[in-house]
Design a protein around this motif. Structure first.
Motif, mmCIF file in Angstrom:
data_model
loop_
_atom_site.group_PDB
_atom_site.id
_atom_site.type_symbol
_atom_site.label_atom_id
_atom_site.label_comp_id
_atom_site.label_asym_id
_atom_site.label_seq_id
_atom_site.Cartn_x
_atom_site.Cartn_y
_atom_site.Cartn_z
ATOM 1 N N THR A 75 0.877 -1.161 0.000
ATOM 2 C CA THR A 75 0.000 0.000 0.000
ATOM 3 C C THR A 75 0.919 1.217 0.000
ATOM 4 O OG1 THR A 75 -1.510 -1.317 1.355
ATOM 5 C CG2 THR A 75 -1.981 1.043 1.179
ATOM 6 N N PRO A 76 1.050 1.866 -1.165
ATOM 7 C CA PRO A 76 2.045 2.937 -1.285
ATOM 8 C C PRO A 76 1.833 4.041 -0.248
ATOM 9 C CG PRO A 76 1.171 2.359 -3.443
ATOM 10 C CD PRO A 76 0.333 1.621 -2.438
ATOM 11 N N GLY A 77 2.951 4.471 0.329
ATOM 12 C CA GLY A 77 2.891 5.556 1.319
ATOM 13 C C GLY A 77 2.568 5.053 2.699
ATOM 14 N N GLU A 78 2.070 3.817 2.801
ATOM 15 C CA GLU A 78 1.695 3.289 4.104
ATOM 16 C C GLU A 78 2.704 2.239 4.575
ATOM 17 O OE1 GLU A 78 -2.199 1.307 5.383
ATOM 18 O OE2 GLU A 78 -2.754 3.231 4.460
ATOM 19 N N ASP A 79 2.891 1.190 3.741
ATOM 20 C CA ASP A 79 3.853 0.150 4.146
ATOM 21 C C ASP A 79 5.026 0.044 3.167
ATOM 22 O OD1 ASP A 79 2.579 -1.155 2.050
ATOM 23 O OD2 ASP A 79 1.445 -2.509 3.347
ATOM 24 N N ALA A 80 5.105 0.951 2.207
ATOM 25 C CA ALA A 80 6.228 0.987 1.261
ATOM 26 C C ALA A 80 6.176 2.307 0.498
ATOM 27 C CB ALA A 80 6.118 -0.175 0.267
ATOM 28 N N LEU A 81 7.311 2.715 -0.049
ATOM 29 C CA LEU A 81 7.313 3.844 -0.988
ATOM 30 C C LEU A 81 7.461 3.275 -2.392
ATOM 31 C CD1 LEU A 81 9.543 6.596 0.706
ATOM 32 C CD2 LEU A 81 7.069 6.206 0.910
ATOM 33 N N VAL A 82 6.899 3.972 -3.352
ATOM 34 C CA VAL A 82 6.891 3.469 -4.722
ATOM 35 C C VAL A 82 7.580 4.484 -5.633
ATOM 36 C CG1 VAL A 82 5.331 2.890 -6.627
ATOM 37 C CG2 VAL A 82 4.803 2.108 -4.327
ATOM 38 N N HIS A 83 8.308 3.984 -6.633
ATOM 39 C CA HIS A 83 8.895 4.894 -7.636
ATOM 40 C C HIS A 83 8.584 4.361 -9.027
ATOM 41 C CE1 HIS A 83 11.946 1.738 -7.598
ATOM 42 N NE2 HIS A 83 12.368 2.210 -8.753
ATOM 43 N N GLU A 84 8.670 5.236 -10.013
ATOM 44 C CA GLU A 84 8.430 4.815 -11.401
ATOM 45 C C GLU A 84 9.531 3.860 -11.830
ATOM 46 O OE1 GLU A 84 5.738 5.278 -13.064
ATOM 47 O OE2 GLU A 84 5.046 6.485 -11.369
ATOM 48 N N ALA A 85 9.147 2.726 -12.368
ATOM 49 C CA ALA A 85 10.139 1.719 -12.749
ATOM 50 C C ALA A 85 11.157 2.297 -13.724
ATOM 51 C CB ALA A 85 9.431 0.521 -13.375
ATOM 52 N N GLY A 86 12.427 2.081 -13.438
ATOM 53 C CA GLY A 86 13.488 2.478 -14.361
ATOM 54 C C GLY A 86 13.858 3.952 -14.288
ATOM 55 N N CYS A 87 13.201 4.726 -13.438
ATOM 56 C CA CYS A 87 13.445 6.177 -13.389
ATOM 57 C C CYS A 87 14.453 6.502 -12.281
ATOM 58 C CB CYS A 87 12.122 6.907 -13.170
ATOM 59 S SG CYS A 87 12.349 8.689 -13.064
ATOM 60 N N VAL A 88 15.661 6.837 -12.681
ATOM 61 C CA VAL A 88 16.738 7.071 -11.714
ATOM 62 C C VAL A 88 16.417 8.226 -10.748
ATOM 63 C CG1 VAL A 88 19.175 7.721 -11.479
ATOM 64 C CG2 VAL A 88 18.497 6.051 -13.223
ATOM 65 N N PRO A 89 15.999 9.408 -11.257
ATOM 66 C CA PRO A 89 15.721 10.499 -10.315
ATOM 67 C C PRO A 89 14.596 10.150 -9.331
ATOM 68 C CG PRO A 89 15.743 11.312 -12.589
ATOM 69 C CD PRO A 89 15.829 9.828 -12.663
ATOM 70 N N ALA A 90 13.590 9.397 -9.803
ATOM 71 C CA ALA A 90 12.484 9.032 -8.909
ATOM 72 C C ALA A 90 12.987 8.117 -7.792
ATOM 73 C CB ALA A 90 11.370 8.344 -9.694
ATOM 74 N N LEU A 91 13.812 7.137 -8.161
ATOM 75 C CA LEU A 91 14.341 6.233 -7.138
ATOM 76 C C LEU A 91 15.255 7.002 -6.184
ATOM 77 C CD1 LEU A 91 14.762 3.483 -5.845
ATOM 78 C CD2 LEU A 91 16.501 2.969 -7.567
ATOM 79 N N ALA A 92 16.104 7.859 -6.736
ATOM 80 C CA ALA A 92 17.009 8.645 -5.884
ATOM 81 C C ALA A 92 16.195 9.508 -4.922
ATOM 82 C CB ALA A 92 17.918 9.510 -6.753
ATOM 83 N N GLY A 93 15.083 10.061 -5.414
ATOM 84 C CA GLY A 93 14.223 10.891 -4.567
ATOM 85 C C GLY A 93 13.704 10.101 -3.377
ATOM 86 N N ARG A 94 13.229 8.894 -3.633
ATOM 87 C CA ARG A 94 12.689 8.047 -2.554
ATOM 88 C C ARG A 94 13.781 7.649 -1.575
ATOM 89 N NH1 ARG A 94 7.785 9.577 -2.486
ATOM 90 N NH2 ARG A 94 6.301 8.360 -3.680
ATOM 91 N N MET A 95 14.930 7.280 -2.128
ATOM 92 C CA MET A 95 16.044 6.860 -1.265
ATOM 93 C C MET A 95 16.500 8.028 -0.388
ATOM 94 S SD MET A 95 17.992 4.355 -4.048
ATOM 95 C CE MET A 95 19.623 4.844 -3.621
ATOM 96 N N GLY A 96 16.567 9.224 -0.989
ATOM 97 C CA GLY A 96 16.991 10.406 -0.242
ATOM 98 C C GLY A 96 16.008 10.722 0.880
ATOM 99 N N GLU A 97 14.720 10.651 0.549
ATOM 100 C CA GLU A 97 13.672 10.906 1.546
ATOM 101 C C GLU A 97 13.863 10.003 2.763
ATOM 102 O OE1 GLU A 97 9.027 10.550 0.722
ATOM 103 O OE2 GLU A 97 10.130 10.941 -1.116
#
Ligand code: GLC
Length: 402
Positions: free
Chosen positions: A336-358
């Motif tokens: 359940t995104p935002g509740e028990d996990a964060l989600v990023h757009e598949a293959g999108c480096v800035p999106a994944l970096a954003g989540r990891m940074g958060e």
């Protein structure tokens, strides 16, 4: 009732871990059901099946078959080469040997795991014995397999799919007449739990212990190309360095199939060229995935294509980790995104970096997501559910065949 399982590999991949969980669940629910396993190669998988009380033996694939296809990834041999391998005399001979082995085992039902065994099982099954395909991956992304499986669908009695998403794909690829039962995987919640030993990932990766506290973020995956190792490394590179983060690539090469693996050396080179030396460690294959996950603050799932189920995600949640997951596929059914996990757009480096940074900056967010994830995992992934869902299907198919 006697069930014979046919599995392509002898090594422990996701489909094998899943099948072991099904077997463990069945054994606990009804010790009267006899379970036998025939695998196309020897290896740790057979040992672990034996430890559950399953009679397990290899029936070794000929070389042409061992190298064909896609058990661990999306790659497959190009059309003509693939067709040539599948029709090689050694494959016909193998089918014959399998037919004999199955006749001797006299099962009430044959449960196949992995594309090659779906086909071989359909060809080799004694007349009247139901064949249940357990599908763990998208068929339609493999044109040759899709064609072969569609052609053999008439010999398959029913299908178990590891997610609703894979179930839809099976129907699309093999025709709507095929009966498909979606059953999500489960995990061993005693092993995959928030409390327990944690590995020293730095030592395993040959890194010096950090001089000040770091946030540990790891990609836990087999080395299949579509698991997104490169995306993960590039996302690590984008992090600001405040707070300090150490990345880990946990996992090693597994399958024999050609072309589907990424190369550890290639990844090390990439990490070097991105200036990540000392900030990322490569542990190679680890036996105790739970202990590796407990050593991480954040577990990343970075698959660049839709993930059929995402066992690693379920395991990391059960370990109470904060998880970042690629959007899409069967994984969308288990978080359940935002509740028990964060989600990023598949293959999108800035999106994944954003989540990891958060997550790196916010320990309270990590703790909250991790606690919620452990709760969700206890609800969704208890192994008892597997036998509860699978036994009625076995009974139904056997009764129809009687
Ligand atoms: C395959 C799928 C993976 C799934 C596993 C177990 O490896 O690619 O998504 O978790 O099977 O079903």
């Amino acid at each position: 009732m006697k069930i014979v399982y046919l599995n392509a590999s002898g090594q422990m991949g996701g489909a094998e871990r899943s099948l072991l969980d099904f077997m463990a669940s069945l054994r606990a629910a009804d010790p009267q059901v006899a379970l036998e396993l025939i695998a196309g190669a020897g290896g740790a998988f057979l040992d672990q099946a034996r430890a559950l009380g399953v009679e397990a033996h290899p029936l070794l694939y000929p070389r042409a078959l061992a190298r064909l296809g896609d058990a661990g990834g999306r790659a497959h041999l190009p059309g003509t080469l693939g067709r040539a391998s599948i029709s090689a005399p050694s494959v016909a001979l193998y089918t014959l040997r399998l037919r004999r082995a199955l006749a001797a085992a006299a099962p009430d039902l044959i449960h196949t795991n992995g594309f090659k065994m779906h086909l071989l099982g359909a060809w080799a099954a004694p007349r009247g014995v139901p064949v249940l395909w357990h599908v763990h991956d998208y068929i339609s992304s493999r044109p040759l397999m899709a064609r072969l499986m569609r052609a053999q669908a008439g010999r398959c009695t029913a299908v178990v799919a590891n997610s609703l998403s894979v179930a839809d794909d099976v129907r699309a690829a093999c025709g709507a007449r095929l009966r498909v039962f979606p059953i999500h995987n489960a995990v061993d919640l005693r092993r995959f739990s928030p409390a327990g030993p944690a590995l020293d990932l730095d030592r395993l990766a040959g890194l010096a212990p950090p001089s000040r506290p770091v946030v540990r973020i790891g990609l836990v995956a087999t080395m299949a190309r579509w698991k997104g190792h490169e995306v993960f490394l590039r996302a690590l590179k984008m992090l600001s360095g405040d707070p300090p983060v150490r990345g880990y690539v946990v996992g090693g090469a597994l399958y024999e199939t050609e072309g589907s693996q990424c190369d550890l050396e290639e990844l090390r080179c990439l990490a070097g060229s991105l200036g990540l030396a000392g900030r990322v460690g490569f542990t190679g294959f680890v036996d105790d995935a739970a202990a590796a996950m407990r050593a991480l603050d954040v577990v990343v799932h970075a698959s660049t294509q839709p993930e059929p189920f995402g066992l690693v995600v379920a395991e990391a949640m059960a370990c109470g980790r904060a998880v970042v997951v690629s959007r899409g596929g069967g994984t969308a059914e288990i978080v359940t995104p935002g509740e028990d996990a964060l989600v990023h757009e598949a293959g999108c480096v800035p999106a994944l970096a954003g989540r990891m940074g958060e997550l790196a900056r916010d320990p309270a967010l990590r703790a909250a997501l991790g606690a919620k994830a452990a709760q969700s995992a206890r609800r969704r992934f208890a192994r008892e559910r597997l036998a509860e869902q699978l036994m009625p299907i076995y009974r139904l198919l056997c009764a129809e065949a009687a």
